[in-house]
Scaffold this active site. Structure first.
Site, PDB file in Angstrom:
ATOM      1  N   TRP A  21      -0.024  -7.859   0.551  1.00 39.09           N
ATOM      2  CA  TRP A  21      -0.559  -6.518   0.773  1.00 39.09           C
ATOM      3  C   TRP A  21       0.046  -5.533  -0.233  1.00 39.09           C
ATOM      4  O   TRP A  21       1.257  -5.402  -0.338  1.00 39.09           O
ATOM      5  CB  TRP A  21      -0.248  -6.089   2.197  1.00 39.09           C
ATOM      6  N   ASP A  49       0.191 -15.495   2.951  1.00 39.53           N
ATOM      7  CA  ASP A  49      -0.749 -14.698   3.738  1.00 39.53           C
ATOM      8  C   ASP A  49      -1.418 -13.649   2.866  1.00 39.53           C
ATOM      9  O   ASP A  49      -0.757 -12.938   2.099  1.00 39.53           O
ATOM     10  CB  ASP A  49      -0.011 -14.015   4.893  1.00 39.53           C
ATOM     11  N   TYR A  54      -7.467  -6.824   0.675  1.00 38.46           N
ATOM     12  CA  TYR A  54      -6.371  -6.446  -0.211  1.00 38.46           C
ATOM     13  C   TYR A  54      -6.889  -6.356  -1.645  1.00 38.46           C
ATOM     14  O   TYR A  54      -7.184  -7.358  -2.289  1.00 38.46           O
ATOM     15  CB  TYR A  54      -5.229  -7.460  -0.137  1.00 38.46           C
ATOM     16  N   TRP A 200       4.163  -8.846  10.435  1.00 37.18           N
ATOM     17  CA  TRP A 200       4.098  -8.117   9.181  1.00 37.18           C
ATOM     18  C   TRP A 200       5.039  -6.913   9.240  1.00 37.18           C
ATOM     19  O   TRP A 200       5.380  -6.425  10.306  1.00 37.18           O
ATOM     20  CB  TRP A 200       2.675  -7.685   8.835  1.00 37.18           C
ATOM     21  N   ALA A 204      10.032  -2.993   7.698  1.00 36.08           N
ATOM     22  CA  ALA A 204       9.485  -1.630   7.755  1.00 36.08           C
ATOM     23  C   ALA A 204       9.152  -1.132   6.353  1.00 36.08           C
ATOM     24  O   ALA A 204       9.532  -0.038   5.954  1.00 36.08           O
ATOM     25  CB  ALA A 204      10.447  -0.678   8.460  1.00 36.08           C
ATOM     26  N   GLU A 288      16.572 -13.119  -1.827  1.00 39.39           N
ATOM     27  CA  GLU A 288      17.449 -12.507  -0.821  1.00 39.39           C
ATOM     28  C   GLU A 288      16.840 -12.613   0.568  1.00 39.39           C
ATOM     29  O   GLU A 288      17.507 -12.972   1.543  1.00 39.39           O
ATOM     30  CB  GLU A 288      17.695 -11.031  -1.151  1.00 39.39           C
TER      31      GLU A 288
END
Length: 330
Positions: A21, A49, A54, A200, A204, A288
């Site tokens: 996205w 995904d 998109y 998803w 945040a 990471e």
């Protein structure tokens, strides 16, 4: 990388999955995007995904081209439909399911999609029409399994009650330390019916990495500073939220992990979560994040982080609306 079974399917997906996205095809340069995909495979990420909306097909096209040289059984591919693809093409009618599925297959360069998801619930189309069309797609071999994103508990119950419909195996809600709404009804309902969560925005949209600090401009190379990617993050960039996130950093330090890894491990502590979707603009970011798989964190540290998040006024972590989408379930 550890793997978890996706609902009642036979798919074993990586605990960290790669999303697309606002990145692939629109948000970052092609060479860097290819490097991110390559790094995902190096890290053991097998679940990718995307969605037709998109970049209006750009993300699917990029993935189709980038994945073309890899064995089809080396990755699990998920995409979605519902969002507007033109002035007239949108929603979950039988005609749209058939049209958008074939278009996604062409862009992705594949004969089948492992997980086909309703990007939102469509109140304008009878649910049985949608599920009949999706079930036909499974029977035709174009789709292996079905899922949904941001459906309300009642939407889910109604779908489960339909006779003859193919089973739903996944739910894709927003879920993070800053957004816990699925815990009340969606997660218990899904867990009782063989449906896993693929969440998803577990970070945040980058806020839970701690890179955004109160009173300090967003880094020039960050999502928040990007013309395209920064549009959705605004409601989370409040002083109250950023101060709370910085307080969580001390907990991550105590656990000996980065704040991003701490936040991802918190999401993965929930047994009904099969995978946490992350979006990365650089390969090192993905590395990471992938390291969060398998981490064991003291539950008391998680409890303290939850208390910090709970003290943020609810309106400070509200989710912005997405044009063309039904966001009521959020």
């Amino acid at each position: 990388m550890r793997y978890r079974q996706l609902g009642s399917s036979d798919l074993n997906v990586s605990e960290i999955s790669l999303g697309s996205w606002m990145t692939f095809g629109v948000g970052i340069e092609r060479d860097r995007a290819v490097a991110v995909v390559d790094r995902a495979f190096d890290l053991g990420i097998n679940f990718i995904d995307t969605a037709n909306v998109y970049g209006r097909g750009a993300a699917e096209t990029f993935l189709g081209e980038t994945l073309a040289g890899r064995p089809r059984d080396s990755y699990i591919l998920a995409t979605k439909l519902f969002g507007p693809m033109s002035d007239t093409d949108r929603g979950l009618s039988r005609a749209q399911v058939e049209k958008q599925l074939d278009a996604s297959l062409r862009r992705l360069g594949t004969d089948y999609i492992d997980l086909y998801q309703c990007h939102r619930y469509d109140p304008d189309v009878p649910l049985d029409e949608t599920m009949e069309a999706l079930t036909a797609a499974v029977q035709a071999g174009k789709v292996r399994y079905l899922g949904f994103s941001e459906w309300s508990p009642q939407n889910i119950r109604d779908a489960l009650a339909l006779p003859g419909a193919d089973k739903l195996v996944s739910s894709q809600p927003q879920y993070s330390l800053l957004w816990r709404r699925p815990e009340k009804e969606v997660i218990p309902l899904c867990a009782a019916n063989g449906i896993s969560q693929i969440v998803w925005s577990p970070l945040a949209q980058g806020v839970l990495t701690g890179k955004y600090r109160p009173g300090v401009p967003a880094p020039a190379d960050s999502r928040a500073a990007h013309d395209t990617m920064g549009k959705m993050i605004g409601p989370k960039m409040t002083e109250a939220t950023l101060e709370a996130v910085q307080a969580m950093r001390a907990l991550a330090d105590e656990a000996g992990v980065s704040l991003a890894q701490f936040a991802l491990a918190w999401v993965l502590r929930e047994p009904n979560v099969a995978s946490a979707i992350v979006g990365a603009s650089r390969p090192e970011q993905l590395a990471e994040n992938a390291a969060a798989s398998g981490l064991e964190i003291d539950p008391q540290l998680f409890a303290r982080a939850e208390a910090i998040a709970a003290a943020i006024p609810r309106e400070k972590v509200a989710v912005p609306s997405v044009p063309g989408f039904n966001t009521a379930a959020r």
